[in-house]
Design an enzyme around this catalytic site. Structure first.
Site, PDB file in Angstrom:
ATOM      1  N   LYS A  53      64.765  87.247 -15.662  1.00 12.66           N
ATOM      2  CA  LYS A  53      64.569  86.514 -16.913  1.00 12.66           C
ATOM      3  C   LYS A  53      63.387  87.099 -17.553  1.00 12.66           C
ATOM      4  O   LYS A  53      63.498  87.260 -18.718  1.00 12.66           O
ATOM      5  CB  LYS A  53      64.595  84.933 -16.915  1.00 12.66           C
ATOM      6  CG  LYS A  53      66.002  84.386 -16.070  1.00 12.66           C
ATOM      7  CD  LYS A  53      65.973  83.121 -15.828  1.00 12.66           C
ATOM      8  CE  LYS A  53      67.354  82.752 -15.147  1.00 12.66           C
ATOM      9  NZ  LYS A  53      67.260  81.424 -14.799  1.00 12.66           N
ATOM     10  N   GLN A  97      63.547  76.338 -13.075  1.00 14.79           N
ATOM     11  CA  GLN A  97      64.745  76.926 -12.120  1.00 14.79           C
ATOM     12  C   GLN A  97      65.040  76.185 -10.823  1.00 14.79           C
ATOM     13  O   GLN A  97      64.410  75.440 -10.170  1.00 14.79           O
ATOM     14  CB  GLN A  97      63.878  78.469 -11.300  1.00 14.79           C
ATOM     15  CG  GLN A  97      64.841  79.274 -10.677  1.00 14.79           C
ATOM     16  CD  GLN A  97      65.880  79.854 -11.417  1.00 14.79           C
ATOM     17  OE1 GLN A  97      65.687  80.149 -12.617  1.00 14.79           O
ATOM     18  NE2 GLN A  97      67.083  80.312 -10.800  1.00 14.79           N
ATOM     19  N   ASP A 120      68.433  76.131 -21.056  1.00 16.94           N
ATOM     20  CA  ASP A 120      69.472  76.164 -19.994  1.00 16.94           C
ATOM     21  C   ASP A 120      70.669  75.372 -20.384  1.00 16.94           C
ATOM     22  O   ASP A 120      71.753  75.480 -19.678  1.00 16.94           O
ATOM     23  CB  ASP A 120      68.688  75.759 -18.642  1.00 16.94           C
ATOM     24  CG  ASP A 120      68.655  76.748 -17.965  1.00 16.94           C
ATOM     25  OD1 ASP A 120      69.319  77.739 -17.723  1.00 16.94           O
ATOM     26  OD2 ASP A 120      67.810  76.559 -16.685  1.00 16.94           O
TER      27      ASP A 120
HETATM   28  N1  GUN Z   1      69.768  78.279 -10.481  1.00 17.06           N
HETATM   29  C1  GUN Z   1      70.856  78.999 -10.441  1.00 17.06           C
HETATM   30  N2  GUN Z   1      71.343  79.187 -11.688  1.00 17.06           N
HETATM   31  C2  GUN Z   1      70.560  78.771 -12.673  1.00 17.06           C
HETATM   32  C3  GUN Z   1      70.349  78.703 -14.110  1.00 17.06           C
HETATM   33  O1  GUN Z   1      71.388  79.060 -14.634  1.00 17.06           O
HETATM   34  N3  GUN Z   1      69.394  78.224 -14.635  1.00 17.06           N
HETATM   35  C4  GUN Z   1      68.279  77.495 -13.994  1.00 17.06           C
HETATM   36  N4  GUN Z   1      67.320  76.976 -14.119  1.00 17.06           N
HETATM   37  N5  GUN Z   1      68.403  77.431 -12.326  1.00 17.06           N
HETATM   38  C5  GUN Z   1      69.597  78.135 -11.741  1.00 17.06           C
END
Ligand code: GUN
Length: 293
Positions: A53, A97, A120
């Site tokens: 990211k 996350q 998100d």
């Molecule tokens: N863990 C697995 N997929 C995601 C996601 O799309 N966003 C976040 N913040 N954590 C994750």
């Protein structure tokens, strides 16, 4: 003939589009978009995802910050950090996350995020707005799948879409998006999960099958109708001494076994994964443009 829904190629194209937009836009805050990520503990997969990211932000010219915390941070400590980011005007959007350590209530943490900075799309307000077809941030993985279908002109209207998996971050929002009255949507949707009886009966009826189950190569040709569109969200490391890094990545769908049967299929890796990262960039762009809230 089977066609590949190639997330690697499309995500690169969209990143280039975002890069150009970032370079050409004067943002309300007078600076490029800024994404922050909270990373708790040292889970290898989470670190990798956050790195992807951050690298993507750098590529498109966005600012990014990673806030790392020890595995034993308290829930209240983490809530304080979320509050600081909510109030920090130099940050347009941020993510926490997942997964978080077991001693932390993830729902409480996600609900503490300012919905206007929730890039998100996990906050109940964004999920509610998504459900009502109001402007919102869409959860990154389902949003990436919608983009993949849209940009490849895959027809969805009137189709029977079967989603396997009811997680809050993939399966459930996916099922809602596919049923919406929207450019990509208008499906009749069946949501299958661990208590579904006779899964094969449902999957064989699917025109569009979206698999977010977390079981390596679970779906094979016996589950799939000829001509179906297959979207594979799964990604599992399988030990493989023939590979330099000691493992290979496989999806929830047995790709070789199913490929010839379907009209479109996502590869793993290079399908849904890169689209998830691009969706986060798109949401961060919207946040910096103050386009949703
Ligand atoms: N863990 C697995 N997929 C995601 C996601 O799309 N966003 C976040 N913040 N954590 C994750």
């Amino acid at each position: 003939m089977t066609q590949l829904l190639n997330g690697k190629v499309l995500s690169q194209q969209i990143k280039d589009e975002i890069k150009e937009t970032v370079a050409q836009t004067t943002f309300p805050n007078g600076r490029p978009p800024h994404l922050a990520a909270i990373l708790v503990g040292d889970d290898g997969a989470s670190r990798t995802y956050v790195n992807h990211k951050i690298k993507a932000c750098e590529y498109v010219g966005m600012n990014s910050t990673v806030l790392r915390f020890e595995q034993d941070i308290t829930e209240d400590g983490l809530l304080d950090e979320v509050q600081k980011l909510n109030e920090d005007h130099s940050i347009d959007g941020f993510i926490v996350q997942l997964p978080l350590p077991n001693h932390i209530n993830s729902d409480r943490v996600l609900q503490a995020i300012d919905p206007a900075k929730d890039v998100d799309g996990f906050h109940p307000i964004n999920i509610g707005r998504m459900t009502l077809n109001l402007p919102s941030y869409l959860p990154a993985t389902p949003m990436g799948i919608i983009t993949l279908l849209e940009r490849n002109n895959v027809e969805t209207s009137g189709k029977h879409c079967v989603v396997i998996g009811r997680s809050n971050i993939v399966g459930r929002p996916m099922s809602i998006l596919m049923s919406r009255s929207a450019k990509v949507g208008n499906c009749t949707v069946t949501l299958c999960h661990s208590r579904t009886k006779d899964l094969e009966q449902h999957t064989k009826a699917a025109d569009i099958l979206i698999v977010a189950l977390g079981k390596a190569e679970f779906i094979d040709k016996h589950h799939v109708k000829e001509g179906a569109v297959i979207i594979d969200v799964g990604i599992t490391r399988i030990e493989d001494d023939n590979m330099k890094r000691g493992f290979r990545l496989v999806g929830d769908v047995h790709f070789d076994n199913v490929q010839e049967l379907c009209s479109w299929i996502t590869p793993v890796p290079g399908g849904v994964g890169p689209m998830t990262v691009v969706s986060l960039l798109q949401n961060t762009l919207l946040a910096a443009q103050k386009a949703v809230y």
